[in-house]
Write an enzyme that holds these catalytic residues in place. Structure first.
Site, PDB file in Angstrom:
ATOM      1  N   SER A  24       3.310  -1.141   4.582  1.00  0.00           N
ATOM      2  CA  SER A  24       2.988  -0.351   3.393  1.00  0.00           C
ATOM      3  C   SER A  24       2.114  -1.110   2.403  1.00  0.00           C
ATOM      4  O   SER A  24       1.318  -0.503   1.679  1.00  0.00           O
ATOM      5  CB  SER A  24       4.264   0.136   2.709  1.00  0.00           C
ATOM      6  N   HIS A  49       4.198  -3.548  -2.599  1.00  0.00           N
ATOM      7  CA  HIS A  49       3.225  -2.472  -2.816  1.00  0.00           C
ATOM      8  C   HIS A  49       2.193  -2.873  -3.871  1.00  0.00           C
ATOM      9  O   HIS A  49       0.992  -2.595  -3.728  1.00  0.00           O
ATOM     10  CB  HIS A  49       3.947  -1.203  -3.241  1.00  0.00           C
TER      11      HIS A  49
END
Length: 313
Positions: A144, A195
């Site tokens: 991610s 992230h």
């Protein structure tokens, strides 16, 4: 940290179904390779998740640097794999066609490692700022972080769009930031620092020096081509015809004479009218040069005769 589900499961089956709907022939080679690698390592992991996840404690203090390479390509469960790879599928199709396969593979390789480094820097900052050593133990896996970096690139190369973040229309310029906060609020177990590291690396590429550094490092490798640079039309065919004499294409100035687009259009209209007045040809069978040309000057008597000749037709 152990995988909650192993083997073929709902998330994996749905992912394979979505890939089949797109069609393998429609997925660029590097994007397809990343999908296959992640699926393979989900079914046959190199090591248990507790031995591949990335943390400051494991990578820095215990010198397990191989986790920088392993962590991005392992996933906690089938749904973690599904959501990441569906995102990779669509982002990869758009970006690989834009940047070309070799450069896109280069980006994936650099981002996968660099995001892990930035992630550990952020965790160390949290240790110092909050005086909480527990952040050194946070151990993350998954693709991610790379996907957030690719989202920044995709928004950079396709500006002005509106993205849907959990059903809300958000300008693509801010979509990655809204998604960063929304995911953390909805799923507190996700890695906010991981992230955020992806977004920062994406900005380092689009707005900072990372792209130039990567270009400089790749300059000595012959099969690397700089992204966004148009290919020379003649280079695709040069070499197949030994008798063909290659000539460098004429410069843009040679074609336009330095005129703006509006001036070029005006000149084209005037030339068209003059061609009709002159009978569609040039004097003495002279061939006109390529590009926009300037008609020869004529006396007032010549212009009067041309007008009279036009009424006699």
């Amino acid at each position: 940290m152990e995988r909650r589900q192993r083997g073929v499961s709902a998330g994996l089956l749905l992912l394979l179904y979505q890939i089949s709907q797109v069609g393998l022939q429609n997925i660029p080679c590097v994007t397809l390779g990343v999908l296959v690698l992640n699926i393979f390592l989900f079914l046959s992991p190199v090591r248990p998740l507790s031995e591949v996840c990335l943390s400051v404690n494991e990578a820095v203090h215990r010198k397990n640097w191989q986790r920088l390479l392993l962590a991005p390509f392992h996933h906690a469960d089938d749904w973690h794999l599904y959501y990441n790879m569906i995102s990779m599928l669509w982002k990869g199709i758009m970006l690989e066609r834009k940047l070309k396969s070799i450069w896109f593979a280069y980006i994936i390789a650099v981002f996968s490692v660099l995001i892990g480094v930035v992630y550990m820097v952020l965790e160390l900052l949290l240790v110092v700022i909050l005086d909480d050593p527990s952040y050194e133990m946070n151990c993350g896996v998954g693709f991610s972080g790379v996907l957030f970096a690719l989202k920044v690139l995709n928004n950079h190369y396709n500006p002005g769009r509106v993205s849907s973040v959990f059903g809300l229309p958000i300008s693509s310029k801010y979509a990655c930031w809204v998604e960063l906060v929304a995911i953390h609020l909805i799923s507190p177990g996700t890695s906010f620092a991981g992230h955020l590291a992806g977004i920062l690396v994406g900005l380092m590429y689009t707005m900072g020096p990372l792209k130039k550094i990567m270009q400089a490092c790749a300059a000595g490798i012959s099969f690397f081509t700089e992204p966004d640079r148009p290919r020379d039309y003649y280079s695709e065919y040069y070499g197949y015809y030994p008798d063909y004499q290659y000539r460098a294409p004429r410069s843009y100035f040679d074609y336009t004479g330095g005129l703006t687009e509006e001036e070029q259009l005006e000149r084209a209209v005037l030339n068209s009218l003059n061609e009709r007045d002159f009978g569609g040809g040039t004097h003495n069978n002279e061939r006109r040069p390529y590009g926009f040309w300037f008609p020869p000057e004529h006396s007032e008597e010549d212009i009067r005769r041309q007008r009279l000749r036009r009424f006699d037709r």
